[in-house]
Each structure stands twice: as structure tokens, then as C-alpha cells.
Design a protein around this motif. Structure first.
Motif, PDB file in Angstrom:
ATOM      1  N   LEU A 166       0.838  -1.202   0.000  1.00  0.00           N
ATOM      2  CA  LEU A 166       0.000   0.000   0.000  1.00  0.00           C
ATOM      3  C   LEU A 166       0.871   1.249   0.000  1.00  0.00           C
ATOM      4  CD1 LEU A 166      -2.469  -1.142   2.816  1.00  0.00           C
ATOM      5  CD2 LEU A 166      -2.836  -1.303   0.342  1.00  0.00           C
ATOM      6  N   VAL A 167       0.284   2.345  -0.468  1.00  0.00           N
ATOM      7  CA  VAL A 167       0.908   3.666  -0.372  1.00  0.00           C
ATOM      8  C   VAL A 167       0.077   4.502   0.590  1.00  0.00           C
ATOM      9  CG1 VAL A 167       2.036   3.635  -2.610  1.00  0.00           C
ATOM     10  CG2 VAL A 167      -0.353   4.338  -2.466  1.00  0.00           C
ATOM     11  N   PRO A 168       0.633   5.597   1.141  1.00  0.00           N
ATOM     12  CA  PRO A 168      -0.087   6.360   2.179  1.00  0.00           C
ATOM     13  C   PRO A 168      -1.419   6.922   1.723  1.00  0.00           C
ATOM     14  CG  PRO A 168       2.206   7.049   2.046  1.00  0.00           C
ATOM     15  CD  PRO A 168       1.971   6.145   0.887  1.00  0.00           C
ATOM     16  N   ASP A 169      -1.504   7.275   0.458  1.00  0.00           N
ATOM     17  CA  ASP A 169      -2.725   7.894  -0.069  1.00  0.00           C
ATOM     18  C   ASP A 169      -3.244   7.042  -1.219  1.00  0.00           C
ATOM     19  OD1 ASP A 169      -4.730   9.441  -1.114  1.00  0.00           O
ATOM     20  OD2 ASP A 169      -3.501  11.241  -1.420  1.00  0.00           O
ATOM     21  N   PRO A 170      -4.452   6.478  -1.101  1.00  0.00           N
ATOM     22  CA  PRO A 170      -5.006   5.661  -2.189  1.00  0.00           C
ATOM     23  C   PRO A 170      -5.070   6.397  -3.527  1.00  0.00           C
ATOM     24  CG  PRO A 170      -6.302   5.395  -0.193  1.00  0.00           C
ATOM     25  CD  PRO A 170      -5.338   6.507   0.080  1.00  0.00           C
ATOM     26  N   LEU A 217      -2.795   7.792  -4.928  1.00  0.00           N
ATOM     27  CA  LEU A 217      -1.533   7.571  -5.627  1.00  0.00           C
ATOM     28  C   LEU A 217      -1.457   6.200  -6.297  1.00  0.00           C
ATOM     29  CD1 LEU A 217       0.988   9.053  -3.027  1.00  0.00           C
ATOM     30  CD2 LEU A 217       0.393  10.022  -5.258  1.00  0.00           C
ATOM     31  N   GLU A 218      -2.449   5.358  -6.055  1.00  0.00           N
ATOM     32  CA  GLU A 218      -2.384   3.992  -6.583  1.00  0.00           C
ATOM     33  C   GLU A 218      -2.398   3.969  -8.107  1.00  0.00           C
ATOM     34  OE1 GLU A 218      -5.502   1.787  -4.744  1.00  0.00           O
ATOM     35  OE2 GLU A 218      -4.648   1.931  -2.732  1.00  0.00           O
ATOM     36  N   LYS A 219      -3.355   4.649  -8.712  1.00  0.00           N
ATOM     37  CA  LYS A 219      -3.423   4.642 -10.176  1.00  0.00           C
ATOM     38  C   LYS A 219      -2.203   5.300 -10.802  1.00  0.00           C
ATOM     39  CE  LYS A 219      -8.428   4.196 -10.737  1.00  0.00           C
ATOM     40  NZ  LYS A 219      -9.672   4.808 -11.291  1.00  0.00           N
ATOM     41  N   PRO A 220      -1.721   6.456 -10.275  1.00  0.00           N
ATOM     42  CA  PRO A 220      -0.486   7.019 -10.827  1.00  0.00           C
ATOM     43  C   PRO A 220       0.708   6.070 -10.686  1.00  0.00           C
ATOM     44  CG  PRO A 220      -1.646   8.683  -9.588  1.00  0.00           C
ATOM     45  CD  PRO A 220      -2.365   7.396  -9.336  1.00  0.00           C
ATOM     46  N   PHE A 221       0.768   5.327  -9.582  1.00  0.00           N
ATOM     47  CA  PHE A 221       1.852   4.357  -9.403  1.00  0.00           C
ATOM     48  C   PHE A 221       1.807   3.295 -10.492  1.00  0.00           C
ATOM     49  CE2 PHE A 221       3.685   0.421  -8.000  1.00  0.00           C
ATOM     50  CZ  PHE A 221       4.813   0.763  -7.278  1.00  0.00           C
ATOM     51  N   SER A 246       3.902   0.970 -15.424  1.00  0.00           N
ATOM     52  CA  SER A 246       3.670   0.402 -16.744  1.00  0.00           C
ATOM     53  C   SER A 246       4.556   1.082 -17.785  1.00  0.00           C
ATOM     54  CB  SER A 246       2.194   0.536 -17.118  1.00  0.00           C
ATOM     55  OG  SER A 246       1.942  -0.020 -18.391  1.00  0.00           O
ATOM     56  N   ARG A 247       4.678   2.390 -17.691  1.00  0.00           N
ATOM     57  CA  ARG A 247       5.536   3.124 -18.628  1.00  0.00           C
ATOM     58  C   ARG A 247       7.000   2.721 -18.465  1.00  0.00           C
ATOM     59  NH1 ARG A 247       1.998   7.350 -17.072  1.00  0.00           N
ATOM     60  NH2 ARG A 247       3.541   8.180 -15.582  1.00  0.00           N
TER      61      ARG A 247
END
Length: 359
Positions: free
Chosen positions: A300-304, A306-310, A315-316
Motif C-alpha cells: 500500500l501507499v499512504p494515499d489511495p 496515488l495507486e493509479k499514478p503508481f 507500466s511506462r
């Protein structure tokens, strides 16, 4: 340009296997045809099937008094196959619930057998497994079923439950071939192929022969272990291409040094990734350390937000399949046998950069 594929399944396969399959795609060993084209009754395919079974037996040390079946329907088909083959109507069976896949096994089994859930890790939000020695199997239970590794939650049993004289049945889909497994401690081991074994479309069932012959009269033939064992898993046309590819994967595992070598490699990969997560103030893993999966690592990351940007940035960067399961969110890296250490290192390096940019 191949990416590092962290998908949970269908999952990454050894490049050497894919290239071997490509070289044999139109002409398997001088036969003039593809494996996809040959009859499953042909001498050629019967040899392919026998070779795959022999390699499976050798790698896992499967005792002679166990049948090894190559079936269709995936592990999910065996959620019904287990009770239909091991119980009579009105019988009971013990189940352990450690997450999504064991819960699905419980739900399906309840159609056919009186399910006694003897442990449910809901109290930890399915981040643990029962303590070793804590399971009490009810008198008269036909078997004890547990999921060795929860692909979605990243929870794995570090021990084999002791059920006394009651046969132990396990869904080993996500962890089979990742390290040695003492098959003799189980009545039944089953595993969907699309993790460590090969492509989707096939499930391997390893069953102690004294448990054959217990199937209900109305069990569908496609799920009848006794009938399948008698027909060498060819009661009907089997998934021939998947079976062939599983055989190539098994050969590849042998070439890597077998399951002892796989254990060393997989331990190193898991330690690298979990170490990066644990040293970070940005990433976290929700699973009790003693129950962490070697194969499926959720984080997990601190702020959900940020999940999609991660996932998009990963992927890039050539790191694919890192989105967590839709039922739990977060991220998940599946690091099966075919994932090289270099792939995990690339992920760790990306995670470090992402934390610097967003921490």
C-alpha cells in the motif's frame, strides 16, 4: 521488448519455454504438425503427457501411491471436485478460511457437504493464518481443506496442518513448484496451472490412491478422479497445448536445479521486495510477517489516490500487472518462478524513485 510481468495469473512464463514452444509451433520434433493439431490419442502426444507426469513426480517427489491428474476446470472446478470425490451426501468436512480463495472453496463445497469452518482469520482482516497446532478437526470430518497461499491477500501457510488421520487437502495453485513440498503429508494437492506451472486451462490434481473410489455416483465424469485416473486424464479430449507447455515448464525447472534452487531464488526475491517495503515509511504490507507469501506481495501507499499514478508510471517503466485485485485495491507484485531477480530489483528501484517524487 518484453516487460517485467507481475500479474497474478495468467502470469509470466520462462522466456526459454516460450521460445522453445515457438520453435516447435508448426512442426513438433519432426512430426510435421503442431502439438495443437495432433490427436491426444497419438503416440506423440501420449509421450508428451507421460513425460510431463514423470517430471512432475520427480520434481515434487510424488510417491508411487499417488495419482497425478491433468484436468480442466481450473482450481475452481476442484472446489466442487473435492467434496464430490471424497464424501457421501450428509458427510461433513473441515475448512480453514484465510481469504478470498478459501472463502470461495467454502461457498462451493457447501453445495455438497456439511462444511465446518474450524478457523476464520476475519479478526485480522485475513492478514494471518491460524497458529500452528491450533486447529481442531471435528471427529468424523471427511477431510481438512486449506488454501496454502492466498493469491489476493498475500497470505501463506508456513507449515502443513496436522489433522491426524483425516486427509489434508490443499489448494496450492499460487505456490506449487516454488520450493520443495512433502506431498506425502497430503491426501490431495491441487493447483491451477496459470501461476508457476504454465498457461491457464489446466489444473493438476495429485491424489493418494486410497482416496480414489469414494466419488459419488452422480459426480460429473469430468470431475471424477477415479475415472480420470483410469483413463490417464483422457476421459475426454484434454487441454493438449496447456499440458505440453506445462511439460516444458517442468523441464525448465529441472534445468534451473530443481525445487531446491527455486527455493533459494524465490527466497532472495521475496527478501529483496519485503525488505524494501519494510525499510520504507511510504510503502506498507498488511500481512503478518510470519504468514507473508513468497509469491504474491501486496503493498500500500499512504494515499489511495496515488495507486493509479503508481500503476501507470510503473507500466511506462516496463513493469506490468501491479494493480491490486479489484476486491482489495492497493498494489500487488506476483513474483513467481519465472520472474527473475532482475525484475524484482527493477521494481524496487522504481518504488524508490516513486517514493522520492511523491513522499
Amino acid at each position: 521488448m518484453r516487460v517485467h510481468n507481475f500479474s497474478a495469473g495468467p502470469a509470466t512464463m520462462p522466456l526459454e519455454v516460450l521460445e522453445r514452444a515457438r520453435s516447435e509451433a508448426t512442426d513438433w520434433r519432426g512430426s510435421g504438425m503442431s502439438v495443437m493439431e495432433m490427436s491426444h490419442r497419438s503416440t506423440e502426444f501420449v509421450g508428451i503427457a507421460a513425460e510431463a507426469e514423470a517430471r512432475m513426480r520427480s520434481l515434487l517427489g510424488v510417491p508411487d501411491d499417488y495419482a497425478v491428474l491433468f484436468l480442466q476446470g481450473g482450481a475452481t472446478g476442484q472446489f466442487a471436485g473435492v467434496p464430490l470425490n471424497l464424501t457421501a451426501p450428509g458427510a461433513s468436512a473441515a475448512y480453514v478460511n484465510t481469504g478470498s480463495w478459501s472463502a470461495k472453496a467454502v461457498s462451493e463445497a457447501r453445495k455438497y457437504v456439511d462444511v465446518r469452518v474450524i478457523a476464520d482469520e476475519k479478526h485480522s482482516n485475513y492478514a494471518t493464518v491460524p497458529a500452528e497446532g491450533s486447529l481442531e478437526v471435528p471427529t468424523g470430518a471427511a477431510y481438512l481443506h486449506y488454501t496454502l497461499n492466498e493469491t489476493i491477500g498475500g497470505v501463506e501457510f508456513p507449515y502443513v496442518p496436522d489433522a491426524g488421520d483425516v486427509p489434508v487437502v490443499t489448494d496450492a495453485s499460487s505456490t506449487i513448484l516454488s520450493r520443495p513440498l512433502d506431498v506425502s503429508r497430503f491426501g490431495v494437492v491441487y493447483a491451477g496451472a496459470q501461476k508457476n506451472l504454465g498457461p491457464s486451462g489446466l489444473v493438476v490434481v495429485i491424489v493418494r490412491r486410497d482416496l480414489l473410489g469414494r466419488a459419488r455416483q452422480d459426480v460429473p465424469g469430468i470431475l471424477d478422479w477415479t475415472a480420470m485416473a483410469a483413463a490417464d486424464s483422457m476421459l475426454n479430449t484434454p487441454p493438449t497445448l496447456a499440458w505440453y507447455l506445462v511439460g516444458l515448464v517442468l523441464e525448465w525447472v529441472e534445468e534451473q536445479g530443481g525445487l531446491t534452487a527455486m527455493e533459494e531464488r524465490n527466497r532472495a526475491k521475496a527478501e529483496l521486495l519485503y525488505g524494501a517495503i519494510d525499510r520504507s515509511d511510504f510503502y506498507s504490507n498488511p500481512v503478518e510477517p510470519s504468514a507473508r507469501s513468497w509469491m504474491n506481495v501486496p503493498f500500500l501507499v499512504p494515499d489511495p489516490a496515488l495507486e493509479k499514478p503508481f500503476v501507470a508510471a510503473a507500466s511506462r517503466a516496463g513493469l506490468s500487472g501491479l494493480a491490486g485485485h479489484r476486491s482489495v485495491g492497493g498494489m500487488r507484485a506476483s513474483i513467481y518462478n519465472a520472474m527473475p531477480l532482475e525484475g524484482v530489483q527493477a521494481l524496487v528501484d522504481f518504488m524508490t524513485d516513486f517514493e522520492k517524487q511523491n513522499g
